[in-house]
Write an enzyme that holds these catalytic residues in place. Structure first.
Site, PDB file in Angstrom:
ATOM      1  N   CYS A  89       0.862  -1.180   0.000  1.00 40.43           N
ATOM      2  CA  CYS A  89       0.000   0.000   0.000  1.00 40.43           C
ATOM      3  C   CYS A  89       0.899   1.231   0.000  1.00 40.43           C
ATOM      4  O   CYS A  89       2.092   1.131   0.289  1.00 40.43           O
ATOM      5  CB  CYS A  89      -0.901   0.013   1.233  1.00 40.43           C
ATOM      6  SG  CYS A  89      -2.187   1.292   1.152  1.00 40.43           S
ATOM      7  N   CYS A 128       0.112   4.218   1.771  1.00 37.33           N
ATOM      8  CA  CYS A 128      -0.160   5.219   2.803  1.00 37.33           C
ATOM      9  C   CYS A 128       0.960   5.417   3.823  1.00 37.33           C
ATOM     10  O   CYS A 128       1.145   6.512   4.332  1.00 37.33           O
ATOM     11  CB  CYS A 128      -1.481   4.931   3.500  1.00 37.33           C
ATOM     12  SG  CYS A 128      -1.543   3.355   4.355  1.00 37.33           S
ATOM     13  N   CYS A 168      -3.590   6.226   0.205  1.00 35.64           N
ATOM     14  CA  CYS A 168      -3.232   4.908  -0.327  1.00 35.64           C
ATOM     15  C   CYS A 168      -3.010   4.923  -1.832  1.00 35.64           C
ATOM     16  O   CYS A 168      -2.846   3.873  -2.455  1.00 35.64           O
ATOM     17  CB  CYS A 168      -4.316   3.888   0.014  1.00 35.64           C
ATOM     18  SG  CYS A 168      -4.722   3.855   1.763  1.00 35.64           S
ATOM     19  N   LYS A 205     -12.092  -4.497   2.768  1.00 36.26           N
ATOM     20  CA  LYS A 205     -11.527  -3.680   3.829  1.00 36.26           C
ATOM     21  C   LYS A 205     -12.449  -2.483   4.014  1.00 36.26           C
ATOM     22  O   LYS A 205     -12.683  -1.713   3.075  1.00 36.26           O
ATOM     23  CB  LYS A 205     -10.127  -3.231   3.423  1.00 36.26           C
ATOM     24  CG  LYS A 205      -9.463  -2.321   4.434  1.00 36.26           C
ATOM     25  CD  LYS A 205      -8.015  -2.137   4.077  1.00 36.26           C
ATOM     26  CE  LYS A 205      -7.350  -1.124   4.976  1.00 36.26           C
ATOM     27  NZ  LYS A 205      -5.950  -0.922   4.596  1.00 36.26           N
ATOM     28  N   ARG A 225      -2.587   3.669  12.723  1.00 33.77           N
ATOM     29  CA  ARG A 225      -2.154   4.886  12.015  1.00 33.77           C
ATOM     30  C   ARG A 225      -1.210   5.701  12.875  1.00 33.77           C
ATOM     31  O   ARG A 225      -0.303   6.367  12.368  1.00 33.77           O
ATOM     32  CB  ARG A 225      -3.374   5.700  11.590  1.00 33.77           C
ATOM     33  CG  ARG A 225      -4.113   4.985  10.462  1.00 33.77           C
ATOM     34  CD  ARG A 225      -5.293   5.761   9.961  1.00 33.77           C
ATOM     35  NE  ARG A 225      -6.081   4.918   9.068  1.00 33.77           N
ATOM     36  CZ  ARG A 225      -7.285   5.245   8.624  1.00 33.77           C
ATOM     37  NH1 ARG A 225      -7.835   6.382   8.978  1.00 33.77           N
ATOM     38  NH2 ARG A 225      -7.935   4.427   7.822  1.00 33.77           N
ATOM     39  N   ARG A 252     -10.499   7.887   4.074  1.00 33.46           N
ATOM     40  CA  ARG A 252     -10.296   6.803   3.109  1.00 33.46           C
ATOM     41  C   ARG A 252     -11.620   6.275   2.538  1.00 33.46           C
ATOM     42  O   ARG A 252     -11.681   5.177   2.003  1.00 33.46           O
ATOM     43  CB  ARG A 252      -9.544   5.650   3.777  1.00 33.46           C
ATOM     44  CG  ARG A 252      -8.213   6.022   4.400  1.00 33.46           C
ATOM     45  CD  ARG A 252      -7.189   4.922   4.241  1.00 33.46           C
ATOM     46  NE  ARG A 252      -6.105   4.943   5.201  1.00 33.46           N
ATOM     47  CZ  ARG A 252      -5.119   5.833   5.221  1.00 33.46           C
ATOM     48  NH1 ARG A 252      -5.100   6.823   4.359  1.00 33.46           N
ATOM     49  NH2 ARG A 252      -4.168   5.742   6.134  1.00 33.46           N
ATOM     50  N   GLU A 256     -16.721  -7.366  -4.111  1.00 38.05           N
ATOM     51  CA  GLU A 256     -15.275  -7.120  -3.960  1.00 38.05           C
ATOM     52  C   GLU A 256     -14.507  -8.437  -3.997  1.00 38.05           C
ATOM     53  O   GLU A 256     -13.477  -8.563  -4.662  1.00 38.05           O
ATOM     54  CB  GLU A 256     -14.976  -6.404  -2.634  1.00 38.05           C
ATOM     55  CG  GLU A 256     -15.211  -4.894  -2.640  1.00 38.05           C
ATOM     56  CD  GLU A 256     -14.130  -4.145  -3.404  1.00 38.05           C
ATOM     57  OE1 GLU A 256     -13.215  -4.773  -3.952  1.00 38.05           O
ATOM     58  OE2 GLU A 256     -14.211  -2.900  -3.465  1.00 38.05           O
ATOM     59  N   LYS A 296     -11.453  -7.317   6.767  1.00 36.79           N
ATOM     60  CA  LYS A 296     -10.813  -6.452   7.753  1.00 36.79           C
ATOM     61  C   LYS A 296     -11.692  -5.240   8.015  1.00 36.79           C
ATOM     62  O   LYS A 296     -12.170  -4.641   7.048  1.00 36.79           O
ATOM     63  CB  LYS A 296      -9.468  -5.999   7.183  1.00 36.79           C
ATOM     64  CG  LYS A 296      -8.741  -4.996   8.029  1.00 36.79           C
ATOM     65  CD  LYS A 296      -7.483  -4.594   7.336  1.00 36.79           C
ATOM     66  CE  LYS A 296      -6.844  -3.469   8.130  1.00 36.79           C
ATOM     67  NZ  LYS A 296      -5.729  -2.906   7.452  1.00 36.79           N
ATOM     68  N   SER A 344      -5.795  -3.169  14.974  1.00 35.52           N
ATOM     69  CA  SER A 344      -5.175  -2.486  16.108  1.00 35.52           C
ATOM     70  C   SER A 344      -6.192  -2.015  17.154  1.00 35.52           C
ATOM     71  O   SER A 344      -5.987  -2.206  18.356  1.00 35.52           O
ATOM     72  CB  SER A 344      -4.345  -1.301  15.603  1.00 35.52           C
ATOM     73  OG  SER A 344      -5.144  -0.417  14.821  1.00 35.52           O
ATOM     74  N   TYR A 398      -2.360  -9.026  16.685  1.00 36.11           N
ATOM     75  CA  TYR A 398      -1.297  -8.574  17.590  1.00 36.11           C
ATOM     76  C   TYR A 398      -1.259  -9.411  18.859  1.00 36.11           C
ATOM     77  O   TYR A 398      -0.301  -9.334  19.617  1.00 36.11           O
ATOM     78  CB  TYR A 398      -1.507  -7.081  17.916  1.00 36.11           C
ATOM     79  CG  TYR A 398      -1.601  -6.234  16.669  1.00 36.11           C
ATOM     80  CD1 TYR A 398      -0.446  -5.847  15.985  1.00 36.11           C
ATOM     81  CD2 TYR A 398      -2.830  -5.861  16.137  1.00 36.11           C
ATOM     82  CE1 TYR A 398      -0.516  -5.101  14.821  1.00 36.11           C
ATOM     83  CE2 TYR A 398      -2.924  -5.109  14.975  1.00 36.11           C
ATOM     84  CZ  TYR A 398      -1.769  -4.735  14.321  1.00 36.11           C
ATOM     85  OH  TYR A 398      -1.843  -4.014  13.156  1.00 36.11           O
TER      86      TYR A 398
HETATM   87  C1  PBG Z   1      -2.915   0.167   5.075  1.00 33.06           C
HETATM   88  C2  PBG Z   1      -3.202  -0.633   6.282  1.00 33.06           C
HETATM   89  C3  PBG Z   1      -3.919  -0.242   7.417  1.00 33.06           C
HETATM   90  C4  PBG Z   1      -3.923  -1.337   8.284  1.00 33.06           C
HETATM   91  C5  PBG Z   1      -3.205  -2.361   7.676  1.00 33.06           C
HETATM   92  N1  PBG Z   1      -2.789  -1.916   6.417  1.00 33.06           N
HETATM   93  C6  PBG Z   1      -4.481   1.058   7.822  1.00 33.06           C
HETATM   94  C7  PBG Z   1      -5.442   1.844   7.068  1.00 33.06           C
HETATM   95  O1  PBG Z   1      -6.069   1.414   6.105  1.00 33.06           O
HETATM   96  O2  PBG Z   1      -5.567   2.994   7.482  1.00 33.06           O
HETATM   97  C8  PBG Z   1      -4.586  -1.351   9.619  1.00 33.06           C
HETATM   98  C9  PBG Z   1      -4.184  -2.420  10.551  1.00 33.06           C
HETATM   99  C10 PBG Z   1      -4.639  -2.243  11.937  1.00 33.06           C
HETATM  100  O3  PBG Z   1      -5.391  -1.312  12.290  1.00 33.06           O
HETATM  101  O4  PBG Z   1      -4.225  -3.067  12.752  1.00 33.06           O
HETATM  102  N2  PBG Z   1      -1.598   0.042   4.657  1.00 33.06           N
END
Ligand code: PBG
Length: 326
Positions: A120, A122, A130, A195, A205, A217, A233, A248, A274, A313
């Site tokens: 990605c 970002c 992104c 996603k 982030r 986004r 998708e 996700k 996260s 995690y």
């Molecule tokens: C984008 C990406 C994101 C996460 C994984 N890959 C963040 C986003 O789309 O803002 C989030 C993972 C998480 O929150 O644990 N590269």
């Protein structure tokens, strides 16, 4: 047949019986552990909003990989924090970029550790979006070429699987074509096919400094209200050649995981993101819930919904707890 002949409590009477009739399995073999890699030497810095999760410098990775592999976790997914950011994110596909260095170090330490990379823009762009931005708009087709270059740069240094997460239309076919064209037909694609635009990415982030400098986004990530669109998708990514699919976040989308599982036969991953991690850690730190049982229950729920693999995690803690679970 019903009560009193039927008594469902019979099969719950002992730990052995409960284990024998358990319908859903949870094992470290299903975990993918996310790692955050930074420049510098001897760095192991805890991420404030994600207690127990660290920024690692490349020279500290071998030790971390030893720990992960000793816990029988077969795979990691890498996120890099570049030295500097620019409009297109040059370091993302640089030969000596942070993720490229990390892949080499991990493969040198343990060739059997499966290395997945997030593909990605970002984390690498100065605007935090992104895709390539022009006139305040996130461009789709112009971004695809860069995604292909990123994937090839990861494959070249030993990545096993690339995982595009930017929700650009056509990203899977662009990456497949780039990989095949560069001689990497054997590298698989785990597509973040579904996603959602989610508040639960907040701590991530902060960890990778990728909060968009303007806007959000929502023009590429999905609206949380939609599930039929999720199936579209997934179908597109299957048609474009994805080898595995991902949903996700996981917890607010267990129904989506189930719907995708029922419709598609590809291996399915779910990302326990996260914010989902931080919620449990924060509540546990206050003594408001028992971390160990809350984590196992959460991961079981994701598996029960239909995920084969879980990016989490909690992976190392859960793997430890599973060794002693009744
Ligand atoms: C984008 C990406 C994101 C996460 C994984 N890959 C963040 C986003 O789309 O803002 C989030 C993972 C998480 O929150 O644990 N590269």
């Amino acid at each position: 047949m019903s009560f009193p002949t039927v008594r469902l409590r019979r099969l719950r009477a002992t730990p052995t019986l409960r284990a024998m009739v358990r319908e859903t399995t949870l094992s470290p073999a299903q975990f993918i552990y996310p790692l955050f890699v930074v420049h510098g030497r001897d760095v192991r810095e805890e991420i404030a909003s994600m207690p127990g999760v660290y920024h690692h410098s490349v020279d500290r990775l071998a030790r971390e990989i030893d720990e992960v592999s000793a816990l029988d976790i077969p795979a990691v997914i890498l996120f890099g924090i570049p030295a500097s950011k620019d409009p297109i994110g040059q370091e993302n596909f640089a030969e000596d970029g942070i993720v490229q260095q990390a892949i080499r170090a991990i493969k040198a330490a343990n060739p059997d550790m499966l290395v997945i990379t997030d593909v990605c823009l970002c984390e690498y762009t100065d605007h935090g979006h992104c895709g390539i931005v022009r006139g305040g708009e996130i461009l789709n087709d112009e971004t695809l070429d860069i995604l292909g270059q990123v994937a090839v740069s990861h494959a070249r240094v030993g990545a096993d699987v690339v995982a595009p997460s930017g929700m650009m239309d056509g990203m899977v076919s662009a990456i497949r074509a780039a990989l095949d064209g560069a001689g990497y037909a054997g590298i698989s694609i785990l597509s973040y096919a579904i996603k959602y635009a989610s508040a639960f990415y907040g701590p991530f982030r902060e960890a990778v400094h990728s909060t968009p400098s303007f806007g959000d986004r929502r023009t590429h990530q999905m609206d949380s209200a939609n599930v039929r669109e999720a199936l579209r998708e997934a179908q597109l990514d299957v048609d474009e050649g994805a080898d595995m699919l991902m949903v996700k976040p996981a917890l607010a989308y267990l129904d989506v995981i189930r719907r995708v599982r029922d419709r598609f036969d590809l291996p399915l991953a779910a990302y326990n993101v996260s914010g989902e991690y931080s919620m449990i850690k924060a509540a546990a730190a206050h003594g408001w819930l028992d971390e160990r049982s809350a984590v196992i229950e959460t991961l079981i729920a994701i598996r029960r919904a239909g995920a084969d693999l879980i990016l989490t995690y909690h992976a190392k803690d859960a793997a430890r707890w599973l060794q002693t679970l009744e």
